[in-house]
Design a protein around this motif. Structure first.
Motif, mmCIF file in Angstrom:
data_model
loop_
_atom_site.group_PDB
_atom_site.id
_atom_site.type_symbol
_atom_site.label_atom_id
_atom_site.label_comp_id
_atom_site.label_asym_id
_atom_site.label_seq_id
_atom_site.Cartn_x
_atom_site.Cartn_y
_atom_site.Cartn_z
ATOM 1 N N THR A 156 0.737 -1.205 -0.080
ATOM 2 C CA THR A 156 -0.032 0.104 0.007
ATOM 3 C C THR A 156 0.926 1.219 -0.025
ATOM 4 O O THR A 156 1.102 1.854 -1.073
ATOM 5 N N THR A 157 1.403 1.464 1.375
ATOM 6 C CA THR A 157 2.143 2.991 1.323
ATOM 7 C C THR A 157 3.608 2.889 1.210
ATOM 8 O O THR A 157 4.214 2.194 2.008
ATOM 9 N N PRO A 158 4.093 3.442 0.255
ATOM 10 C CA PRO A 158 5.840 3.451 0.253
ATOM 11 C C PRO A 158 6.321 4.462 1.213
ATOM 12 O O PRO A 158 5.775 5.383 1.628
ATOM 13 N N TRP A 159 7.117 3.898 2.023
ATOM 14 C CA TRP A 159 7.836 4.780 2.980
ATOM 15 C C TRP A 159 9.154 5.455 2.472
ATOM 16 O O TRP A 159 9.876 6.012 3.363
ATOM 17 N N VAL A 160 9.584 4.939 1.390
ATOM 18 C CA VAL A 160 10.789 6.013 0.811
ATOM 19 C C VAL A 160 10.246 6.321 -0.718
ATOM 20 O O VAL A 160 9.729 5.808 -1.158
ATOM 21 N N ALA A 161 10.989 7.511 -0.932
ATOM 22 C CA ALA A 161 10.900 8.104 -2.340
ATOM 23 C C ALA A 161 11.215 7.251 -3.404
ATOM 24 O O ALA A 161 12.290 6.405 -3.233
ATOM 25 N N GLY A 162 10.403 7.027 -4.491
ATOM 26 C CA GLY A 162 10.794 6.112 -5.597
ATOM 27 C C GLY A 162 10.720 4.877 -5.630
ATOM 28 O O GLY A 162 10.787 4.193 -6.606
ATOM 29 N N TYR A 163 10.072 4.447 -4.362
ATOM 30 C CA TYR A 163 9.645 3.003 -4.258
ATOM 31 C C TYR A 163 8.151 2.948 -5.001
ATOM 32 O O TYR A 163 7.143 3.514 -4.362
ATOM 33 N N THR A 164 8.086 1.667 -5.763
ATOM 34 C CA THR A 164 6.354 1.682 -6.400
ATOM 35 C C THR A 164 5.963 0.368 -5.851
ATOM 36 O O THR A 164 6.356 -0.635 -6.068
ATOM 37 N N PRO A 165 4.976 0.388 -5.191
ATOM 38 C CA PRO A 165 4.394 -0.743 -4.539
ATOM 39 C C PRO A 165 3.905 -1.706 -5.658
ATOM 40 O O PRO A 165 3.577 -1.504 -6.728
ATOM 41 N N LEU A 166 3.926 -3.104 -5.100
ATOM 42 C CA LEU A 166 3.519 -4.111 -6.308
ATOM 43 C C LEU A 166 2.072 -4.065 -6.517
ATOM 44 O O LEU A 166 1.380 -3.536 -5.609
ATOM 45 N N GLU A 167 1.838 -4.769 -7.615
ATOM 46 C CA GLU A 167 0.280 -4.888 -7.714
ATOM 47 C C GLU A 167 -0.235 -5.776 -7.020
ATOM 48 O O GLU A 167 0.597 -6.542 -6.411
ATOM 49 N N ARG A 168 -1.685 -5.529 -6.581
ATOM 50 C CA ARG A 168 -2.279 -6.439 -5.639
ATOM 51 C C ARG A 168 -2.492 -7.723 -6.343
ATOM 52 O O ARG A 168 -2.442 -8.115 -7.359
ATOM 53 N N LYS A 169 -1.979 -8.913 -5.597
ATOM 54 C CA LYS A 169 -2.061 -10.222 -5.861
ATOM 55 C C LYS A 169 -3.091 -11.104 -5.068
ATOM 56 O O LYS A 169 -3.193 -10.982 -3.848
ATOM 57 N N ILE A 170 -4.055 -11.731 -5.849
ATOM 58 C CA ILE A 170 -5.080 -12.440 -5.069
ATOM 59 C C ILE A 170 -4.877 -13.955 -5.699
ATOM 60 O O ILE A 170 -4.763 -14.231 -6.812
ATOM 61 N N SER A 171 -4.772 -14.813 -4.733
ATOM 62 C CA SER A 171 -4.717 -16.377 -5.126
ATOM 63 C C SER A 171 -5.485 -16.979 -3.888
ATOM 64 O O SER A 171 -6.262 -16.511 -3.185
ATOM 65 N N GLY A 172 -5.565 -18.507 -4.379
ATOM 66 C CA GLY A 172 -6.356 -19.410 -3.277
ATOM 67 C C GLY A 172 -6.162 -20.824 -3.569
ATOM 68 O O GLY A 172 -5.247 -21.257 -4.145
ATOM 69 N N GLY A 173 -6.883 -21.507 -2.676
ATOM 70 C CA GLY A 173 -6.841 -23.132 -2.751
ATOM 71 C C GLY A 173 -7.384 -23.653 -1.617
ATOM 72 O O GLY A 173 -8.322 -23.034 -1.047
ATOM 73 N N ASN A 174 -7.590 -24.912 -1.618
ATOM 74 C CA ASN A 174 -8.216 -25.481 -0.552
ATOM 75 C C ASN A 174 -7.468 -26.147 0.619
ATOM 76 O O ASN A 174 -6.214 -26.678 0.175
ATOM 77 N N GLU A 175 -7.719 -25.899 1.720
ATOM 78 C CA GLU A 175 -6.809 -26.179 2.819
ATOM 79 C C GLU A 175 -7.527 -26.910 4.028
ATOM 80 O O GLU A 175 -8.499 -26.449 4.350
ATOM 81 N N VAL A 176 -6.992 -28.197 4.359
ATOM 82 C CA VAL A 176 -7.217 -28.681 5.542
ATOM 83 C C VAL A 176 -6.467 -28.258 6.847
ATOM 84 O O VAL A 176 -5.422 -28.261 6.695
ATOM 85 N N VAL A 177 -7.477 -28.082 8.005
ATOM 86 C CA VAL A 177 -6.366 -27.791 9.152
ATOM 87 C C VAL A 177 -6.960 -28.593 10.248
ATOM 88 O O VAL A 177 -7.977 -28.835 10.416
#
Length: 324
Positions: free
Chosen positions: A59-80
């Motif tokens: 979201t928020t860069p804390w240094v000048a010149g840094y470009t945040p990564l694009e949002r990434k959404i993934s998923g799956g099936n998980e047993v706990v």
């Protein structure tokens, strides 16, 4: 060469002191027992079969010149599954189930251990090192620590905090904790090399969420500086429309082996002052791939549990070094 333990102490001295999650918990004995029972119920309720959505956003860069990564959404099936349960300790093992070429494949995922009123936690102290940190005595009452382990049962991060209800929502919130890079970041070799984070676990009407507030940090001139903020929301929705049996079959055949692996890591942490082991971006610890392969061989009947456990214990003992 300088004493390694002195180098670690010096490095830790440069990092922010751990922030407390609120003040001491003051309860009557009866209220404390009731709260503990409610907390245990919340932890145990995280077990089940789920469809998981992983939502990651710088979201928020804390240094000048840094470009945040694009949002990434993934998923799956998980047993706990609950794999250990005593009055003051609960361990939950996560297992991913992936469908490929018409077959179900089980991937041993992370593990979370919960301990009531812990005296100490095993915290991340920089590349390939985890050290014991004392929980202040006045902050132990009524609180739980959560220690998260990697796929090979080596440690990842730990924090402590309390369950509470605010605005009608029940949650557990950690103190600020140091964490190593997740594989999704580590393989990119970014400018940052660790996270400073708060974790929250909250039940929902259909499952639970794990929310992470991560400040991605880098060491510059031996001092940690913030690079960018990241929000991660992992949503667990109860769902059994996949091959849950594959995960349970895998665990039935390998659980004794993984129990031996857990014992080996615990022995190292207790006898060597923590855990120090080389890591690689692609695999985590340098022995992670082999430890997982041994489990696959045991599941396939290629080797016995005893033989696999002996090899794993030797690997863990041999590749770890004393902290100080």
């Amino acid at each position: 060469m300088k004493n390694p333990s002195m180098l670690i102490v010096a490095a830790l001295a440069l990092l922010p002191m751990p922030a407390f999650a609120d003040g001491p918990v003051k309860q009557t004995a009866a209220a404390a027992q009731a709260a503990k029972a409610a907390d245990r119920a919340e932890i145990l309720a995280m077990a089940g079969n789920y469809k998981v959505r992983f939502d990651m956003q710088e979201t928020t860069p804390w240094v000048a010149g840094y470009t945040p990564l694009e949002r990434k959404i993934s998923g799956g099936n998980e047993v706990v599954r609950v794999i250990e349960d005593t009055p003051d300790h609960i361990a939950l093992q996560h297992l991913l189930v992936v469908e490929h070429d018409g077959k179900s494949h089980v991937i041993k995922h992370w593990r979370q251990d919960w301990d009531y009123q812990p005296a100490r936690v095993l915290i991340y102290a920089g590349q390939g090192k985890w050290v014991w940190e004392t929980v202040p005595e006045r902050m132990r009452a009524g609180r739980w620590s959560q220690t998260v382990y990697q796929v090979d049962d080596s440690p990842r991060y730990a924090g402590w905090g309390q369950f509470e209800t605010q605005a009608g929502v029940r949650r557990w919130r950690s103190n600020w904790t140091w964490r190593p890079l997740a594989r999704r970041d580590a393989v990119r070799h970014p400018v940052y090399d660790r996270y400073y984070s708060i974790n929250r676990h909250q039940p929902t009407p259909t499952g639970w969420i794990h929310w992470q507030d991560n400040t991605k940090m880098a060491l510059k001139d031996s001092k940690p500086v913030p690079i960018v903020q990241e929000s991660v929301l992992n949503t667990y929705e109860r769902f059994d429309g996949y091959d849950v049996k594959a995960a349970d079959d895998y665990w039935a055949k390998t659980s004794d082996y993984w129990a031996a692996v857990r014992v080996a890591w615990t022995r190292v942490a207790d006898t060597k002052g923590g855990i120090a082991i080389p890591e690689e971006a692609e695999t985590g610890t340098v022995i992670s791939a082999r430890l997982l392969a041994i489990a696959d061989d045991i599941q396939a009947g290629k080797i016995t549990t005893a033989a696999g456990s002996a090899e794993a214990q030797a690997l863990i003992a041999g590749r770890t070094a004393p902290i100080g």
